[in-house]
Structures are given as C-alpha cells and as structure tokens.
Design an enzyme around this catalytic site. Structure first.
Site, PDB file in Angstrom:
ATOM      1  N   LYS A  52       0.514  -1.011   0.120  1.00 31.24           N
ATOM      2  CA  LYS A  52       0.078   0.169   0.170  1.00 31.24           C
ATOM      3  C   LYS A  52       0.631   1.383   0.590  1.00 31.24           C
ATOM      4  CE  LYS A  52      -4.121  -1.450   1.538  1.00 31.24           C
ATOM      5  NZ  LYS A  52      -5.792  -1.093   2.114  1.00 31.24           N
ATOM      6  N   LYS A  83      -5.160  -8.701  -6.282  1.00 27.55           N
ATOM      7  CA  LYS A  83      -5.489  -8.439  -5.833  1.00 27.55           C
ATOM      8  C   LYS A  83      -6.890  -7.660  -5.639  1.00 27.55           C
ATOM      9  CE  LYS A  83      -5.767  -7.503  -1.356  1.00 27.55           C
ATOM     10  NZ  LYS A  83      -7.905  -6.658  -1.373  1.00 27.55           N
ATOM     11  N   LYS A 128     -10.457  -2.365  -2.425  1.00 29.21           N
ATOM     12  CA  LYS A 128     -11.494  -1.216  -2.618  1.00 29.21           C
ATOM     13  C   LYS A 128     -11.081   0.094  -3.127  1.00 29.21           C
ATOM     14  CE  LYS A 128     -13.599  -2.391   1.117  1.00 29.21           C
ATOM     15  NZ  LYS A 128     -12.818  -2.332   1.784  1.00 29.21           N
TER      16      LYS A 128
HETATM   17  P1  ATP Z   1      -8.700  -1.737   0.960  1.00 31.24           P
HETATM   18  O1  ATP Z   1      -8.396  -1.385  -0.333  1.00 31.24           O
HETATM   19  O2  ATP Z   1      -9.127  -0.101   1.060  1.00 31.24           O
HETATM   20  O3  ATP Z   1      -7.786  -2.627   1.157  1.00 31.24           O
HETATM   21  P2  ATP Z   1     -10.082  -4.281   0.207  1.00 31.24           P
HETATM   22  O4  ATP Z   1     -10.825  -4.457  -0.663  1.00 31.24           O
HETATM   23  O5  ATP Z   1      -9.237  -4.972   0.386  1.00 31.24           O
HETATM   24  O6  ATP Z   1      -9.804  -2.647   0.638  1.00 31.24           O
HETATM   25  P3  ATP Z   1     -10.442  -4.629   2.829  1.00 31.24           P
HETATM   26  O7  ATP Z   1     -11.948  -3.510   3.788  1.00 31.24           O
HETATM   27  O8  ATP Z   1      -9.190  -4.090   3.297  1.00 31.24           O
HETATM   28  O9  ATP Z   1     -10.724  -4.746   1.128  1.00 31.24           O
HETATM   29  O10 ATP Z   1     -10.652  -5.917   3.461  1.00 31.24           O
HETATM   30  C1  ATP Z   1     -12.174  -7.196   4.156  1.00 31.24           C
HETATM   31  C2  ATP Z   1     -11.551  -8.298   3.762  1.00 31.24           C
HETATM   32  O11 ATP Z   1     -11.989  -8.127   2.246  1.00 31.24           O
HETATM   33  C3  ATP Z   1     -10.655  -8.544   4.180  1.00 31.24           C
HETATM   34  O12 ATP Z   1     -11.386  -9.771   4.906  1.00 31.24           O
HETATM   35  C4  ATP Z   1      -9.809  -9.411   2.969  1.00 31.24           C
HETATM   36  O13 ATP Z   1      -9.213 -10.594   3.657  1.00 31.24           O
HETATM   37  C5  ATP Z   1     -11.306  -9.453   1.916  1.00 31.24           C
HETATM   38  N1  ATP Z   1     -10.606  -9.373   0.499  1.00 31.24           N
HETATM   39  C6  ATP Z   1     -10.077  -8.179   0.086  1.00 31.24           C
HETATM   40  N2  ATP Z   1      -9.516  -8.331  -1.401  1.00 31.24           N
HETATM   41  C7  ATP Z   1     -10.459  -9.097  -1.196  1.00 31.24           C
HETATM   42  C8  ATP Z   1      -9.768  -9.893  -2.459  1.00 31.24           C
HETATM   43  N3  ATP Z   1      -9.766  -9.444  -3.563  1.00 31.24           N
HETATM   44  N4  ATP Z   1     -10.649 -11.099  -2.656  1.00 31.24           N
HETATM   45  C9  ATP Z   1     -10.770 -12.427  -1.093  1.00 31.24           C
HETATM   46  N5  ATP Z   1     -11.360 -11.081  -0.097  1.00 31.24           N
HETATM   47  C10 ATP Z   1     -10.380 -10.373  -0.554  1.00 31.24           C
HETATM   48 MG    MG Z   2      -7.541  -4.453   2.766  1.00 37.49          MG
END
Ligand code: ATP
Ligand code: MG
Length: 332
Positions: free
Chosen positions: A112, A195, A198
């Site tokens: 990040k 991955k 968000k």
């Molecule tokens: P950010 O980019 O802001 O970190 P994010 O998409 O990674 O957002 P988080 O809020 O950090 O989402 O994570 C929430 C949950 O979703 C966690 O349990 C994380 O492991 C899961 N998660 C996030 N991205 C993925 C993905 N691409 N595939 C499966 N699980 C995911």
């Molecule tokens: Mg995340």
C-alpha cells in the site's frame, strides 16, 4: 459457542466481489454457529487519505451492505469501530510490545505504500496491523474469517496475544484465521496478477457489489484472458480465466472441477456471458436491499448504536483486564 470477529474498511462506496466471496459469504453462515462481531473499520480506512463527507457516507453504505448480504444485526453485533474507544486504547498497549522490525515485515504496508513511497506513507498505515490485532483481541475471538491477504496480520495477532500472555499472565485469546481456499483471493479483471481491492486503481477491473447489471456485464465481458482457446483452471498459466472460473464457481454453486466440465468445449465468450449472468443474479437482490436500507439512515444509525453499546461492554471488560495485567493504577 466460539466467538468470531471480522471487519471491512469503509474505503469505497461499494464492497466488491472479493469482499463478498472472501469474507461476507462466510460471515453470513458463521453467525449461526458463532457469537459473531462484525465491524465497519473506519479507523483503518483513514490510514490512507479519505474525503470526510465521503467517509461518512461510505461508513453507512458498508454497514448497509453487510445487512443486505445477510448479516442480521439482532443475531450478530454490528458496529462502527470509532464508536468503541477501546480499539485505539488496546492498540496503544500492543504497540509497545510489537518490535519495529516485526511490523516492518508486513507485506500489506509494502504494497500500500508503494505509490507514495515509505517515506510519505502514514505511520498509521504502518501500525495498521497492530490496530487490527486490537480489534480481534478485544472480543476474545477464537476465529477470524478473512481473505488470504489478511493471513499475515492474523499471524501477527496470534504472536502479540501469545507475547502479552507470556509477559503479563494469561489475558488474551489467541485467534485462528479462517480462510476458504477457493475464494481466498479474487483478482482484478484487468490485472489478474493483482488482488481486487477497494482502493485499487482499476475502474474496469473491480466488480462492485452495487454496480448495475449493464456495468457488471460490460466489465466481465472485457476481462483480460489469454490467447489459448481452452477454458481450464490453471492460476499460474491462465490467471484471468481461472479467476473467472472461481467467480463462476462461487456464484453458481458448482465446484471448480464441475465448472471446468460445464465449460468443456466452450469459448471465452460463452464463459464470460455465463459468469456475468451468475454474478448479476447473485448481486441484484443485495443491491436492491442495500438501497432500501440506505433510504432510512436513521434506522441504520439506530442499529449501529445498538451494536456499539453491545460491543462496548465486551471491549471495555477486555481492556480492563489488559490494563490490570500491565499494572496501570486504577482510577478511583
Ligand atoms: P482496501 O483496498 O481499502 O484495503 P480491500 O478491498 O482490501 O480494501 P478490506 O476492507 O481491506 O478490503 O478487507 C475486507 C475483507 O475482504 C478482508 O477479510 C479481506 O481479506 C477480504 N478481501 C479483500 N480483497 C479481497 C479479494 N480480492 N479476494 C478475497 N478477499 C478479499
Ligand atoms: Mg485491504
């Protein structure tokens, strides 16, 4: 009953396919067998810049999507992290037992902070995993259902709980990660090596839970694949196609092997059409329910206040145990 804790950041207007598959689907099932606590982790979200007005909206929207996806705020404790002060209070104590080098080995920080460079990334982003450990440990969680990307953070949480207990006596519960192998990591449609995130910068590669049917279909039909004609699950050689097969398997209820057999002899066009249909069918009711919930923000806020008061009770008791163990003089 075993206890579980999990959360998501309100870092966007919508959750995405990875959040739903990797976390929310498990959350929904586990609330029947566990004493479940689900948090909207706004303190985590501000470790990267957020627009204040947008953050308020995103927080309500994230909570609404939890409920729309099946989290029952009566059955489970559903709350907003900043409503419970014990999270930052326990995080401070855990900061003091975390080694600098240990925190420096966390790969999420490396990923990040890549864009702005480690010199400019916030210290909050660096200590993010320690706050996450506090979140989990406050609720004596036995299990933490997350995606694969969070494995290292849960391992750190276990280490910190173990270390705290060793130094100060048995106080904290060591949790285990629960990561579903098939859905553990969903990839960006345009960059199947990264991955789905968000906070990712791939407008066409992220499948949002709240996208409309047309947008979902268009994104899935433009997914990056490869030049070989065969629909086959092979994440190394065929990351794009394998990701689509994973998405199909989750939304259709077929195993990966069944999905492969289902698409034997089909081309990528057919694969994409059927993935799009399955995703639209899965997301449409969640989107509709989310919109319904958001039309009554006062009711949503009432549910979140109820959750916060339940969470506060548990969290304050754990924090008190920690403060006593550390030797803080009790105020009179
Ligand atoms: P950010 O980019 O802001 O970190 P994010 O998409 O990674 O957002 P988080 O809020 O950090 O989402 O994570 C929430 C949950 O979703 C966690 O349990 C994380 O492991 C899961 N998660 C996030 N991205 C993925 C993905 N691409 N595939 C499966 N699980 C995911
Ligand atoms: Mg995340």
């Amino acid at each position: 009953t075993p206890r579980l804790f999990s959360g998501m950041q309100p870092s966007a207007d919508s959750l995405h396919f990875g959040n739903w598959a990797g976390a929310l689907l498990q959350w929904k099932d586990m609330q029947d067998t566990h004493d479940a606590t689900y948090c909207v982790v706004d303190l985590h979200a501000i470790t990267v810049p957020q627009d204040p007005k947008a953050l308020t909206h995103q927080t309500r929207r994230t909570a609404a999507q939890y409920i729309a996806a099946g989290i029952d705020p009566e059955k489970s404790t559903l709350f907003v992290q900043s409503h419970v002060p014990a999270h930052t209070q326990l995080a401070w104590v855990l900061n003091t037992i975390t080694a600098f080098g240990e925190a420096g080995r966390m790969t999420q920080f490396k990923d990040k902070s890549q864009k702005e460079g480690t010199d400019h990334a916030s210290v909050g982003l660096f200590t993010y995993p320690i706050l996450q450990a506090a979140d989990i440990l406050l609720y004596d969680a036995d299990v933490v259902p997350v995606g694969e990307d969070q494995r290292q953070h849960i391992e750190l949480t276990r280490d910190l709980a173990g270390r705290f207990n060793q130094r100060f006596g048995d106080t904290l519960v060591q949790p285990e990660a629960k990561i579903l192998k098939e859905t553990a990591k969903i990839y960006d449609l345009q960059h199947p090596g990264s991955k789905m995130s968000k906070s990712g910068e791939s407008p066409q590669g992220i499948v949002w839970l709240l996208d409309d049917e047309k947008t979902l279909t268009k994104k899935i039909k433009s997914a990056v694949t490869d030049s070989e004609p065969e629909v086959r699950f092979d994440p190394e050689a065929k990351p794009g196609v394998s990701n689509l097969l994973t998405m199909f398997s989750i939304t259709s209820g077929m195993t990966i092997a069944q999905a492969e057999a289902h698409f034997a002899g089909s081309g990528y066009g057919d694969l994409k059409t059927q993935v799009a249909e399955a995703v639209v069918a899965a997301f449409a009711p969640i989107k509709a329910r989310t919109e319904e919930l958001l039309s009554d923000p006062a009711e949503l806020d009432r549910l979140l206040a109820l959750g916060a008061s339940r969470a506060n009770e548990v969290a304050t008791a754990t924090l008190q145990r920690v403060y006593d163990a550390v030797g803080f003089l009790a105020p009179t």
